[in-house]
Design an enzyme around this catalytic site. Structure first.
Site, PDB file in Angstrom:
ATOM      1  N   SER A 145       2.678  -5.584  -6.094  1.00 52.18           N
ATOM      2  CA  SER A 145       1.421  -4.857  -6.315  1.00 52.18           C
ATOM      3  C   SER A 145       1.585  -4.004  -7.658  1.00 52.18           C
ATOM      4  O   SER A 145       2.699  -3.627  -7.855  1.00 52.18           O
ATOM      5  CB  SER A 145       0.858  -3.807  -5.138  1.00 52.18           C
ATOM      6  OG  SER A 145       0.100  -2.841  -5.676  1.00 52.18           O
ATOM      7  N   TYR A 158       4.001   3.545  -0.475  1.00 53.81           N
ATOM      8  CA  TYR A 158       3.555   2.229  -0.624  1.00 53.81           C
ATOM      9  C   TYR A 158       3.977   1.633  -2.328  1.00 53.81           C
ATOM     10  O   TYR A 158       4.394   0.577  -2.346  1.00 53.81           O
ATOM     11  CB  TYR A 158       1.915   1.935  -0.394  1.00 53.81           C
ATOM     12  CG  TYR A 158       1.409   0.404  -0.663  1.00 53.81           C
ATOM     13  CD1 TYR A 158       1.565  -0.416   0.185  1.00 53.81           C
ATOM     14  CD2 TYR A 158       0.795   0.344  -1.851  1.00 53.81           C
ATOM     15  CE1 TYR A 158       1.201  -1.767  -0.244  1.00 53.81           C
ATOM     16  CE2 TYR A 158       0.386  -0.865  -2.351  1.00 53.81           C
ATOM     17  CZ  TYR A 158       0.519  -2.034  -1.505  1.00 53.81           C
ATOM     18  OH  TYR A 158      -0.098  -2.976  -1.568  1.00 53.81           O
TER      19      TYR A 158
END
Length: 249
Positions: A145, A158
């Site tokens: 990501s 995250y």
């Protein structure tokens, strides 16, 4: 063999019932690969495999946070096919937590984030490395990501685990060469249900602040993974960003 054909190749997709995983399964199967989709729910995984283009495909159980299931998966795939050429790690989870809310990101969630979003990817590579190495032309693709680069994402942990995947690609791209290439594909906002609570209004706002004026689709990520397996054959240890330019803002 045409450069874009994967006829005779076997691809294992960890988390193959999710939006990106299933789109990748379809894309690889369409150019000839035999595809193994993994999931935690047997019925859902079997249903996902049934949607793939005709071929020698397989539904299999695996839990990315449980290394023992990944080792068993590697044994089962070896027994079924005798080879693995491509491993795609699409599993993961997250929870939206404001970055300034330090107390909400408790130790248990942090540990689970790393177990499912980093350790599991490494464990899958570890389990399949002998099979990928045996053909002298193995490929690993992890789905990361841009949160790992921008520090902006669903929560701080995250962002950290996705940054860890970028580093893993560099470390293992060096360590496993030349028999295995290791790449990351790094999306921005993708139109799936991956982040609980994100709705169409969030997607609309994200599209307006993305240079290409739309958010990503699962197919965009799948196309990049196909490129890793077909066109980008002189690439390893790096991250392919597929975000519509979102990280530029």
């Amino acid at each position: 063999m045409p450069i874009h054909s994967l006829s005779g190749k076997v691809a294992v997709i960890i988390g193959g019932t999710g939006g990106i995983g299933l789109a990748t399964g379809h894309a690889l199967a369409e150019i000839g690969a035999s595809v193994v989709l993994t999931g935690r729910d047997a019925d859902r995984t079997a249903s996902a495999v049934a949607t793939l283009p005709a071929g020698n495909h397989l539904a299999a159980h695996a839990e990315v946070g449980d290394s023992a299931t990944l080792r068993l998966l590697a044994d089962d795939v070896q027994h079924h096919y005798g080879r693995v050429d491509i491993l795609v790690n699409t599993s993961g989870f997250t929870r939206a937590i404001p970055h300034a809310d330090l107390d909400a990101l408790d130790d248990a969630l942090i540990d689970e984030m790393f177990a499912v979003n980093w350790r599991g990817q490494f464990a899958a590579i570890r389990a399949f490395a002998p099979l990928l190495r045996a053909n002298g032309d193995g490929l690993v693709v992890n789905v990361g990501s841009i949160a790992g680069r921008t520090g902006q994402g669903s929560n701080v942990a995250y962002c950290a685990v996705k940054a860890g995947l970028d580093v893993m690609a560099m470390s293992l791209g060096r360590a496993l060469a030349p028999a295995i290439r290791v790449l990351n594909v790094s999306p921005g906002v993708v139109d799936t249900g991956f982040v609980p609570g994100r709705d169409s209004s969030f997607n609309e706002r994200a599209a307006k602040t993305t240079p290409l004026r739309r958010i990503g689709q699962a197919q965009d990520v799948a196309d990049a993974i196909v490129a890793c397996a077909t066109s980008l054959r002189f690439a390893t240890g790096t991250t392919i960003v597929v975000d519509g330019g979102r990280q530029l803002g």
